[in-house]
Design a protein around this motif. Structure first.
Motif, PDB file in Angstrom:
ATOM      1  N   GLU A 567      90.634  41.718 -34.834  1.00 52.59           N
ATOM      2  CA  GLU A 567      91.473  40.700 -33.943  1.00 52.59           C
ATOM      3  C   GLU A 567      90.709  39.874 -33.052  1.00 52.59           C
ATOM      4  OE1 GLU A 567      95.931  41.091 -32.131  1.00 52.59           O
ATOM      5  OE2 GLU A 567      94.946  43.012 -32.746  1.00 52.59           O
ATOM      6  N   ARG A 571      91.004  36.085 -32.490  1.00 58.22           N
ATOM      7  CA  ARG A 571      91.386  35.455 -31.427  1.00 58.22           C
ATOM      8  C   ARG A 571      90.609  34.360 -30.690  1.00 58.22           C
ATOM      9  NH1 ARG A 571      94.156  40.024 -27.230  1.00 58.22           N
ATOM     10  NH2 ARG A 571      95.992  40.711 -28.604  1.00 58.22           N
ATOM     11  N   GLU A 575      91.114  30.534 -30.490  1.00 53.59           N
ATOM     12  CA  GLU A 575      90.990  30.042 -29.209  1.00 53.59           C
ATOM     13  C   GLU A 575      89.889  28.549 -29.424  1.00 53.59           C
ATOM     14  OE1 GLU A 575      91.974  29.257 -25.334  1.00 53.59           O
ATOM     15  OE2 GLU A 575      92.550  30.970 -26.353  1.00 53.59           O
ATOM     16  N   ARG A 581      95.204  29.800 -28.115  1.00 51.84           N
ATOM     17  CA  ARG A 581      95.855  30.736 -29.011  1.00 51.84           C
ATOM     18  C   ARG A 581      97.115  31.215 -28.945  1.00 51.84           C
ATOM     19  NH1 ARG A 581      96.380  36.215 -29.051  1.00 51.84           N
ATOM     20  NH2 ARG A 581      95.554  36.036 -26.792  1.00 51.84           N
ATOM     21  N   ARG A 583     100.082  33.783 -30.318  1.00 55.20           N
ATOM     22  CA  ARG A 583     100.122  35.157 -30.367  1.00 55.20           C
ATOM     23  C   ARG A 583     100.153  35.612 -31.654  1.00 55.20           C
ATOM     24  NH1 ARG A 583     103.367  37.848 -25.442  1.00 55.20           N
ATOM     25  NH2 ARG A 583     101.582  38.089 -24.193  1.00 55.20           N
ATOM     26  N   ASN A 584      99.241  36.385 -32.375  1.00 55.41           N
ATOM     27  CA  ASN A 584      99.332  36.942 -33.811  1.00 55.41           C
ATOM     28  C   ASN A 584     100.683  37.432 -34.129  1.00 55.41           C
ATOM     29  OD1 ASN A 584      96.608  36.266 -33.411  1.00 55.41           O
ATOM     30  ND2 ASN A 584      95.899  38.411 -33.370  1.00 55.41           N
TER      31      ASN A 584
END
Length: 677
Positions: A567, A571, A575, A581, A583-584
């Motif tokens: 992860e 990220r 970015e 970025r 949010r997942n």
């Protein structure tokens, strides 16, 4: 009619809060200079293991200027640091005996000092004598082979720790070399107003404009409830126009920092620390590719700190590390310089983002009188928003709760404005996403989903409408916590765990017991039936799994949230690719499943339960803006990416569902034909 009135009050409060968001954005753009500071004490310690310490220091100072490091941090001097600076040599009584070959009393455990040159003797000796005489420790002259020195009647271990004024020779050298001076002051010495005044005057003359507190306590902090000496320190800082640097992500705030910040009219910048431990990662045994990747990660870290967290001072540390495999003592300095000024270096990227490298300056914040007007409307609108949420569960009590809420909020405001602002902001942050998803459920339950001409367009429209309602909570949150102390993280938004759990619980409760038209007796019967249901092993396993999911979900919230290596890579990729970025959990999970649930609810009644997962995305939108140290523009871009990419993934899920569903129906039809045939 009462619900409509409450909605109008919410909208009026919303409109009144929007200018406050504009004022905050103006504040965020008022200071765009970023300062890189290196810890000079760390440089001295690295030089101490080199064959030519002073030459190493001179060489690295030139390299630092070339790399973009324009400031050096100095501490209050100690005998240990003066020895590292090659101003003095320090001996114990035992060492002095060996050196002079003269017997010393076996009952003596003093500290012996020799000055390395006349300049050190003339400037450092008075400073040492003053410091130890103030402690009641006797000092006397001493020499060895015509080299001047002194004796301090204290054991060497303790004497090495006693703080004094910063080394004047080093300070002058820094100024002559063109470096800015950042001073680290602690609370290890007795605070004497006149002496601190003289020290700050000297530092101001040398160009120092900002201090970093060294240790857990600010200079002047004491057990006195009135904190008289602390306020005197604040007055002196303001007198010499000296600001503070607030170190981010400390486990505990430094005692007295908030008071000094207030006394200096919030002349504060946020500081990100690249620690010695971080520097060690740049000295590990790595392949060339891995070393380049680690340098790039360091550059990414600096850029992210400046761009996403309003950091204006980057404090760099390093230490010498023994590398047994290479049989050498390594430092992270070259790699650190490359992360700043090499390929894809941090400094160029920071400048491309609209910042400049220079002395960090405070944000221009002035209290606008309009805030007094806005506060009245945000109180009424905020209470209305909370009562609207309660109204979904206890509609009969809406009027009474509205009156009680207004009186309670007003009373709390006069008793504790900070507690009022944080409490109302948290309640609005919880209420808005909860109302948003409940309204989405009501839209489906009312039959609007079944009547939609296009299920896809209905789902997309419902996602946008739900997001807009959630953003009401964002505006109230920003308006209520519109003070520089939140912006600088001197105060923090409290209740993140509640924000991440309560909306899910409230929407789940509504789905189970309130989405159907039932009276209280029927709801009671449903609850009773649920509680009396036999529990199977499968239920226990499901409950344990749910508890694990909740624990993992909460472990990822806040600044201390845990993430996997995969992860972190994702990220970093997002970015560097997008600049900001998303949010997942928003674009990879919550928004797609919300969209799928809204789409399926056109045909399937129970698909509405998928909207419960969508709550995570809506509360995450509000939580994004609850990071009050992040610029509003960045947060806005982040949630926009989340909605756009989430909708795209959601449309893919809908397409996959349709393909799978039609394939299944075709297969079932074929199977029946074969059986009948």
């Amino acid at each position: 009619m009462l619900r409509k009135l409450l909605w109008w009050l919410v909208i009026i409060g919303l409109l009144a809060s929007l200018p406050l968001a504009f004022f905050r954005e103006q504040t965020e753009k008022s200071a765009n200079q970023v300062e890189f500071v290196f810890d000079y004490r760390d440089l001295l310690e690295m030089a101490d293991v080199r064959p030519n310490p002073q030459g190493f220091v001179s060489e690295q100072l030139q390299a630092m200027k070339k790399a973009g490091i324009g400031s050096l941090a100095v501490y209050e001097s100690t005998l240990s640091e003066l020895r590292l600076s090659r101003r003095i040599e320090v001996f114990s009584s035992k060492d002095a005996t060996s050196l002079t070959q003269k017997p010393i009393s076996p009952n003596e455990n003093f500290t012996y000092i020799l000055f390395t040159d006349p300049a050190s003797e003339s400037q450092i000796k008075p400073m040492i004598e003053t410091a130890f005489n103030k402690l009641g420790v006797k000092t006397s002259p001493w020499s060895f082979k015509n080299q001047a020195g002194m004796i301090i009647e204290m054991n060497m271990e303790e004497a090495n720790m006693k703080p004094m004024d910063p080394d004047p020779i080093t300070l002058q050298m820094m100024k002559d070399e063109g470096f800015r001076i950042v001073v680290r002051l602690g609370n290890k010495r007795e605070f004497v107003t006149n002496e601190m005044d003289a020290l700050l005057a000297k530092l101001y003359k040398l160009g120092a404009r900002r201090i970093i507190i060294d240790g857990d306590y600010a200079p002047g902090y004491s057990d006195d409830p009135e904190q008289v000496t602390l306020h005197k320190m604040g007055i002196l800082l303001k007198k010499y126009d000296m600001g503070l640097a607030n170190i981010e992500m400390l486990k505990q705030p430094q005692k007295g920092f908030g008071s000094l910040a207030k006394d200096t009219d919030y002349n504060v910048v946020r500081l990100h620390s690249f620690t010695e431990k971080d520097g060690e990662k740049l000295t590990e045994n790595l392949t060339k590719e891995d070393q380049e990747a680690r340098i790039q990660q360091t550059a990414d870290r600096f850029v992210l700190a400046v761009k996403d967290r309003n950091i204006r001072m980057l404090f760099l540390n390093g230490r010498a590390v023994k590398n047994l495999d290479k049989a050498a003592i390594l430092t992270p300095l070259d790699s650190l310089y490359e992360s700043l000024n090499g390929k894809d270096g941090a400094i160029k990227r920071i400048e491309d983002a609209g910042f400049k490298v220079g002395p960090a300056k405070q944000f221009d914040y002035t209290y606008n009188t309009y805030q007094n007007v806005a506060r009245f409307f945000t109180l009424i609108g905020g209470v209305s928003l909370i009562v609207l949420l309660v109204g979904y569960f206890i509609p009969e009590a809406v009027l009474a709760l509205f009156i009680i809420g207004l009186l309670g909020a007003a009373g709390l405001f006069f008793k504790s404005p900070d507690l009022y602002a944080q409490g109302l902001a948290l309640a609005c942050a919880i209420s808005a996403p909860s109302i948003a998803v409940i309204e989405a459920i009501r839209s489906i339950q009312s039959g609007r989903a079944a009547k939609a001409k296009s299920a896809v367009l209905y789902a997309l429209g419902l996602l946008i409408k739900t997001t807009l309602i959630s953003l009401i909570g964002v505006v109230y949150l920003v308006g209520l916590l519109n003070h520089i102390s939140y912006f600088l993280v001197l105060q923090q938004f409290r209740g993140v765990s509640l924000l991440h759990l309560l909306p899910i619980a409230l929407v789940g409760l509504y789905l189970l017991f309130f989405r159907e038209t039932l009276n209280y007796r029927e709801r009671g019967e449903r609850v009773k039936k649920l509680l009396s249901t036999n529990i199977s092993v499968l239920w226990i396993i499901a409950a344990a799994a749910a508890a694990g999911v909740i624990y993992y979900y909460l472990s990822r919230t806040g600044n201390e949230g845990q993430t996997s290596a995969i992860e972190r890579y994702l990220r970093s990729f997002l970015e560097n690719t997008l600049g900001v970025r998303p949010r997942n959990k928003e674009f990879m999970l919550a928004h797609p499943l919300f969209l799928l649930g809204a789409y399926l609810s056109v045909k399937y009644r129970n698909a509405v339960y998928l909207l419960l997962i969508g709550v995570v995305g809506q509360l995450s939108i509000v939580d994004t803006f609850a990071h009050l140290h992040t610029p509003l523009e960045i947060s806005g871009i982040r949630i926009t990416y989340g909605i756009v990419f989430g909708a795209m993934i959601g449309l893919v899920l809908i397409a996959v569902w349709e393909i799978a569903s039609r394939s299944w129906k075709a297969w079932v039809a074929k199977s029946r034909t074969r059986v009948n045939g």
